[in-house]
Design an enzyme around this catalytic site. Structure first.
Site, short mmCIF file in Angstrom:
data_model
loop_
_atom_site.label_atom_id
_atom_site.label_comp_id
_atom_site.label_asym_id
_atom_site.label_seq_id
_atom_site.Cartn_x
_atom_site.Cartn_y
_atom_site.Cartn_z
N CYS A 1 4.32 20.63 -3.58
CA CYS A 1 5.73 20.49 -3.17
C CYS A 1 6.40 19.68 -4.26
O CYS A 1 6.52 20.17 -5.38
CB CYS A 1 5.88 19.92 -1.76
SG CYS A 1 4.89 18.48 -1.34
N SER A 2 6.82 18.46 -4.00
CA SER A 2 7.45 17.67 -5.05
C SER A 2 7.30 16.20 -4.73
O SER A 2 8.25 15.44 -4.89
CB SER A 2 8.93 18.01 -5.17
OG SER A 2 9.11 19.40 -5.22
N CYS A 3 6.12 15.78 -4.28
CA CYS A 3 5.92 14.39 -3.89
C CYS A 3 6.28 13.45 -5.04
O CYS A 3 5.92 13.71 -6.19
CB CYS A 3 4.47 14.20 -3.47
SG CYS A 3 4.08 15.16 -2.00
N CYS B 1 3.40 17.05 -8.61
CA CYS B 1 2.89 17.51 -7.31
C CYS B 1 3.01 19.02 -7.34
O CYS B 1 4.12 19.55 -7.29
CB CYS B 1 3.68 16.92 -6.14
SG CYS B 1 3.25 17.68 -4.57
#
Lengths: 196, 115, 103
Positions: A107-109, A104
Site C-alpha cells: 500500500c503506502s505505509c 511499502c
C-alpha cells in the site's frame, strides 16, 4: 481587465465524496468539524519538519541517538511526536557502508508523526514496484548514486512498524547548532531516496 | 462513537498500536535461517508475493502483533511475533541484483518455516 | 490475495516523476476523504486491515487508473455498504441529486 475564470466543473469523484459526507452528517454519524480538524492537523502541524528535529537531535546529542536507535517510538515521543501511523517506530541509520531506503510495496505505509502524509510519488506504482527490485535505479532517478561497496538496504514496510531513515550528517556541519542542523534535513533524505 | 473535533488531537497523538501485550513464544530466534512459505490465500495478507519460497535470516524480533490476515476478516487477532527478515537481493531477484544489497521485510510467524 | 496492489518487482510502470513543491492535498475532496478515515472508523468500527482489504478488492484496471484517495473512497463505500449503513443505491441517488443542483 482580467478575464473571469469559469467555475471549475466538479469531478465525479468530488461529487461522490460530497454525497457520502452529506449522508453521514444527516445520519448523525460524523461531525464535519472533526474532518476539518484532521485536515488542519496533517496539513499544518504534522509534517517532515518533525522528523528533521528528530534527526538534528540525534546528530547533536549522542545519548539521544543511542536511545533513538534502541527504542525509536519512545525517543521520538520525547520530542512530542507520536500517534497515528507512527505507533511503533524503527529508525535506521545511514553510515559509510550502509544506505537505507523505505518503501511499502503493498500500500503506502509511511510514518505520519515524523514525515506527515506521503507524497504522491511514494504511493505511486513505479516507486512501489521498482524500489525493491532495482533500488539503485530508483535512487538514480532522485540523483543519488552510491558506490558499489555500499550496501543498499531496502525496507519493505508491509507490517505495522513504521520506519525513518537517519541520514548521514553532512560534512562541514560540525559547528552548527540543533536548529541549523534541522534546517538541512529534507523529507526525501528521511525516506532514503536522497543523501545530504 | 461520534468523533468530535476536541478528540482529534487525542486520537491523532495516540493512534492505535497493533502491538499486543501478551506473552507468546517466538517460533524463531534472531540469526535463524528461515524460508518464506509458498502461500497464495485469496483473502487479505501482508506477505508480498515476490518473497514466496525465498530464504532469509531473522534480523530483528519486533515482538507480538495482531495478525492482519485474520483480523481483516473479523476472524480474530491471532497475535504472533513479527520479525524483520534479511534477504540478499540476489536471493530474491537473481544474479543481476547487486551482490552487497539486501532487503529487509517485516514478516509474521505464520509466513515462515525453518530453512 | 495475489492482487494488483502487490506491486513489488513489477516492470513497466515508467519513471517515478516526483512533483516539485507538492502540496499535502491536491483537491478539496481529497481533504474530506482523508478526514473520513478517522471519523468513519470511529462509528463503523473497522480495522486498518479491513480497510486495506477493501482497497485490494478494487478491480485491477480500476486500481491502477485511480488515485490513492479514490482508493480510500472505494474502501469506505464498500465497508459502509457491507454494514448496511450507506447502501450503493442510497449513495447513487444522492450523487444524482447533487448533479441536478441539489445538496
Amino acid at each position: 481587465m482580467a478575464k473571469t475564470k469559469p467555475a471549475p466543473v466538479e469531478s465525479e469523484t468530488a461529487i461522490r465524496v460530497r454525497a457520502l459526507e452529506a449522508i453521514l452528517i444527516e445520519k448523525g454519524l460524523i461531525d464535519p468539524k472533526a474532518i476539518d480538524a484532521l485536515v488542519d492537523t496533517y496539513e499544518t502541524k504534522v509534517g517532515p519538519r518533525n522528523g528533521a528535529k528528530v534527526v538534528a537531535r540525534a546528530w547533536f546529542d549522542p545519548a539521544y541517538k543511542q536511545r533513538l536507535l534502541a527504542d525509536a517510538t519512545s525517543a521520538i515521543k520525547e520530542l512530542g511526536f507520536s500517534g497515528m501511523q507512527g505507533e511503533d517506530m524503527v529508525v535506521v541509520e545511514n553510515t559509510d557502508s550502509v544506505h537505507n531506503v523505505i518503501v511499502c510495496t503493498l500500500c503506502s505505509c509511511y510514518p505520519w508523526p515524523t514525515l506527515g502524509l506521503p507524497p504522491v510519488w511514494y504511493k505511486s506504482a513505479p516507486y512501489r514496484a521498482r524500489t525493491v527490485s532495482d533500488p539503485r535505479g530508483v535512487l538514480k532517478e532522485f540523483g543519488t548514486i552510491l558506490p558499489e561497496d555500499v550496501e543498499v538496504r531496502v525496507w519493505d514496510t508491509t507490517a505495522e512498524l513504521r520506519y525513518l531513515v537517519l541520514p548521514k550528517r553532512p560534512a562541514g556541519s560540525e559547528a552548527l547548532g540543533e536548529e541549523a542542523l534541522a534546517a538541512l534535513v529534507t523529507r526525501d533524505s528521511m525516506i532514503g531516496v536522497t543523501v545530504l | 462513537m461520534l468523533l468530535t473535533p476536541d478528540l482529534v488531537p487525542v486520537i491523532s497523538a495516540s493512534g492505535q498500536s497493533a502491538r499486543v501485550d501478551e506473552k507468546i513464544a517466538a517460533r524463531f530466534k534472531t540469526g535463524t535461517t528461515v524460508r518464506v512459505r509458498n502461500l497464495h490465500p485469496t483473502t487479505h495478507t501482508r506477505l508480498p508475493g515476490y518473497l514466496c519460497g525465498k530464504v532469509g535470516t531473522v534480523e530483528i524480533d519486533h515482538g507480538v502483533f495482531i495478525f492482519p490476515d485474520t483480523h481483516a476478516h473479523n476472524l480474530g487477532e491471532k497475535p504472533q511475533h513479527c520479525y524483520s527478515i534479511r534477504f540478499k537481493a540476489t536471493e530474491v531477484w537473481g544474479p543481476t541484483a547487486a551482490a552487497n544489497d539486501t532487503l529487509r521485510v517485516d514478516l509474521f510467524d505464520d509466513y515462515l518455516d525453518p530453512a | 490475495m495475489n492482487g494488483i496492489h502487490d506491486l513489488g518487482g513489477m516492470h513497466g510502470f515508467g519513471p517515478i516523476n516526483p512533483e516539485p513543491d507538492e502540496p499535502v492535498f491536491h483537491a478539496e475532496w481529497e481533504k474530506r476523504v482523508f478526514g473520513l478515515f478517522a471519523t468513519t472508523s470511529a462509528f463503523a468500527g473497522f480495522s486498518v486491515d479491513e480497510f486495506r482489504h477493501a482497497i485490494e478488492n478494487l478491480p485491477p484496471a480500476e486500481y491502477l487508473e485511480t488515485s490513492y484517495y479514490e482508493h480510500w473512497l472505494h474502501s469506505f463505500e464498500e465497508m459502509l455498504a457491507i454494514r448496511g449503513i450507506v447502501t450503493k443505491a442510497e449513495l447513487d441517488a444522492r450523487v444524482d441529486q447533487i448533479r441536478q443542483g441539489g445538496q
